[in-house]
Design a protein around this motif. Structure first.
Motif, PDB file in Angstrom:
ATOM      1  N   THR A   1      -7.291  12.344   2.225  1.00 38.00           N
ATOM      2  CA  THR A   1      -8.721  12.035   2.294  1.00 38.00           C
ATOM      3  C   THR A   1      -9.379  12.803   3.439  1.00 38.00           C
ATOM      4  O   THR A   1     -10.469  13.360   3.285  1.00 38.00           O
ATOM      5  CB  THR A   1      -8.922  10.518   2.497  1.00 38.00           C
ATOM      6  OG1 THR A   1      -8.260   9.830   1.434  1.00 38.00           O
ATOM      7  CG2 THR A   1     -10.384  10.141   2.521  1.00 38.00           C
TER       8      THR A   1
ATOM      9  N   SER B   1      -1.039   5.297  -7.794  1.00 37.73           N
ATOM     10  CA  SER B   1      -1.609   6.296  -6.880  1.00 37.73           C
ATOM     11  C   SER B   1      -1.624   7.691  -7.480  1.00 37.73           C
ATOM     12  O   SER B   1      -1.713   8.678  -6.770  1.00 37.73           O
ATOM     13  CB  SER B   1      -0.816   6.299  -5.576  1.00 37.73           C
ATOM     14  OG  SER B   1       0.537   6.562  -5.862  1.00 37.73           O
TER      15      SER B   1
ATOM     16  N   ALA C   1      -5.972   3.582  -3.094  1.00 36.46           N
ATOM     17  CA  ALA C   1      -4.634   4.141  -3.270  1.00 36.46           C
ATOM     18  C   ALA C   1      -4.532   5.580  -2.769  1.00 36.46           C
ATOM     19  O   ALA C   1      -3.439   6.136  -2.689  1.00 36.46           O
ATOM     20  CB  ALA C   1      -4.236   4.090  -4.743  1.00 36.46           C
ATOM     21  N   ALA C   2      -5.665   6.180  -2.419  1.00 39.76           N
ATOM     22  CA  ALA C   2      -5.640   7.576  -1.963  1.00 39.76           C
ATOM     23  C   ALA C   2      -4.864   7.692  -0.656  1.00 39.76           C
ATOM     24  O   ALA C   2      -4.843   6.775   0.159  1.00 39.76           O
ATOM     25  CB  ALA C   2      -7.061   8.079  -1.764  1.00 39.76           C
ATOM     26  N   ASP C   3      -4.246   8.840  -0.471  1.00 41.86           N
ATOM     27  CA  ASP C   3      -3.512   9.125   0.752  1.00 41.86           C
ATOM     28  C   ASP C   3      -4.512   9.352   1.894  1.00 41.86           C
ATOM     29  O   ASP C   3      -5.514  10.052   1.712  1.00 41.86           O
ATOM     30  CB  ASP C   3      -2.674  10.388   0.502  1.00 41.86           C
ATOM     31  CG  ASP C   3      -1.969  10.864   1.736  1.00 41.86           C
ATOM     32  OD1 ASP C   3      -1.088  10.132   2.207  1.00 41.86           O
ATOM     33  OD2 ASP C   3      -2.304  11.956   2.239  1.00 41.86           O
TER      34      ASP C   3
ATOM     35  N   GLY D   1       0.858  -1.196   0.000  1.00 39.62           N
ATOM     36  CA  GLY D   1       0.000   0.000   0.000  1.00 39.62           C
ATOM     37  C   GLY D   1       0.885   1.233   0.000  1.00 39.62           C
ATOM     38  O   GLY D   1       1.716   1.424  -0.878  1.00 39.62           O
ATOM     39  N   GLY D   2       0.763   2.044   1.027  1.00 31.32           N
ATOM     40  CA  GLY D   2       1.577   3.260   1.100  1.00 31.32           C
ATOM     41  C   GLY D   2       3.014   3.001   1.542  1.00 31.32           C
ATOM     42  O   GLY D   2       3.856   3.890   1.472  1.00 31.32           O
TER      43      GLY D   2
ATOM     44  N   PRO E   1      -6.006   9.016  -7.599  1.00 29.66           N
ATOM     45  CA  PRO E   1      -7.031   8.206  -6.940  1.00 29.66           C
ATOM     46  C   PRO E   1      -8.344   8.972  -6.825  1.00 29.66           C
ATOM     47  O   PRO E   1      -8.357  10.182  -6.596  1.00 29.66           O
ATOM     48  CB  PRO E   1      -6.432   7.929  -5.559  1.00 29.66           C
ATOM     49  CG  PRO E   1      -5.403   8.964  -5.350  1.00 29.66           C
ATOM     50  CD  PRO E   1      -4.949   9.446  -6.675  1.00 29.66           C
TER      51      PRO E   1
ATOM     52  N   SER F   1      -1.820   4.885   2.924  1.00 31.26           N
ATOM     53  CA  SER F   1      -2.942   4.931   1.989  1.00 31.26           C
ATOM     54  C   SER F   1      -4.232   4.530   2.704  1.00 31.26           C
ATOM     55  O   SER F   1      -4.210   3.946   3.784  1.00 31.26           O
ATOM     56  CB  SER F   1      -2.684   3.952   0.839  1.00 31.26           C
ATOM     57  OG  SER F   1      -2.659   2.629   1.353  1.00 31.26           O
TER      58      SER F   1
END
Ligand code: EPU
Length: 301
Positions: free
Chosen positions: A109, A86, A103-105, A65-66, A89, A130
């Motif tokens: 968010t 990413s 995949a968004a941070d 992921g992140g 996203p 993420s």
């Protein structure tokens, strides 16, 4: 691990992007990890087929992921890494619901929702990583966890080999643990968040940011807390009380700011970090009779 030409060709047909010899040290917040092939999953619909291909070809794989809560082994890795791109996203708000790509941070968010007067996640603002990783680990800080806000999760489910949508109530969210299987791949989430004026959310965010800045080594390479807190206790306080701040193995060091953060102060290897983790665990066991459990995910070869 390098995949064969045959597998590479099939991945291309399936719309995945293959990158050879990627350094995981560059992809993780600890700055530790060897090299392997990376598969970027550009088309979600192709994931089941890609998973079948990897199984048929006996290619071990792990999903990254992140990269903010993982300690990866050194050298040539014996598994490939799967990754969701990413770059852009998706994030969308409708009433009190936020629809967000895995995949968004996470911090991005929280801010995106705050600007649309949706709060409840202020405590998560400084947690690196993420949305997918936050879901898998049930990320939490300052009294907030992501789990209670989850209404739906779209994921590739290893158990069925298909893309499915689970209701939030079908997932167990415990302290830094969930009922997702290790091979499940988070794709999208629907969160339900309480309405709150942006200014109020911002005030909450500022408080959390200040607390975090005051107690955590934010500008050093780390994976956040190394150990879970034992029930009713604090791993950081125990390690601190044992005088282990600045204790080091090679370039892996117990932070002098927060004793449950282990930082890479130069060119630490996974072996250094694992030795440091073992030494500290042993000291805590001897002094307190408590066996600390890893919070960081370790990927051994
Ligand atoms: N403490 C010390 N010395 C230290 C560190 C902490 O004495 O070196 C004491 C503090 O003074 C405080 C207590 O230990 O009285 C707890 O410390 P803190 O408030 O920093 O919280 P924590 O339990 O160590 C947890 C999460 C963090 C999260 C913070 C804030 C875990 C393992 N850690 O830390 O999450 O940011 O609360 O909510 O649950 C992470 O998950 O990676 C992480 C960093």
């Amino acid at each position: 691990m390098r995949v064969s030409e045959k597998v590479a060709a099939r991945l291309k047909e399936l719309g995945a992007e293959l990158r050879h010899g990627v350094s995981l040290a560059d992809q993780t917040s600890l700055g530790i990890g060897g090299t392997t092939d990376e598969i970027l999953l550009r088309r979600y619909e192709a994931i089941p087929e890609i998973m079948r291909l990897l199984a048929d070809e006996n290619i071990p794989h792990k999903f990254l992921g992140g990269g903010t809560n993982v300690l990866v082994d050194d050298g040539e890795l014996s598994f490939v890494v799967l990754h969701l791109p990413s770059t852009t996203p998706g994030m969308r708000v409708e009433g009190n619901a936020a629809y967000v790509d895995a995949a968004a941070d996470l911090g991005g968010t929280v801010t995106f929702c705050a600007k649309r007067d949706l709060g409840g996640m202020e405590g998560l603002i400084g947690v690196p990583g993420s949305i997918g990783g936050a879901l898998r680990m049930n990320a939490g800080a300052y009294g907030t966890q992501i789990g209670p806000h989850v209404r739906e999760v779209e994921l590739y489910r290893a158990a069925t080999g298909e893309i499915e949508t689970l209701r939030g109530s079908e997932v167990r969210f415990d302290y830094r643990h969930t009922s997702f299987a290790p091979d499940d791949v988070m794709l999208r989430v629907k969160l339900e968040l309480p309405s709150k004026p942006f200014k109020e959310i911002l005030a909450g965010i500022k408080v959390c940011n200040e607390k975090r800045r005051g107690s955590q080594p934010l500008n050093q390479k780390s994976a956040g807390c190394i150990f879970k807190n034992p029930p009713g206790g604090s791993a950081g306080r125990m390690i601190d009380e044992l005088g282990l701040k600045r204790h080091r193995v090679g370039d892996a060091m117990v932070s002098d700011r927060h004793a449950n953060f282990f930082v890479n102060v130069g060119h630490a290897t996974c072996a250094d970090m694992l030795k440091l983790i073992d030494e500290v665990r042993e000291r805590v066991r001897t002094a307190y009779g408590i066996e600390l459990e890893n919070e960081v995910i370790v990927w051994r070869n």
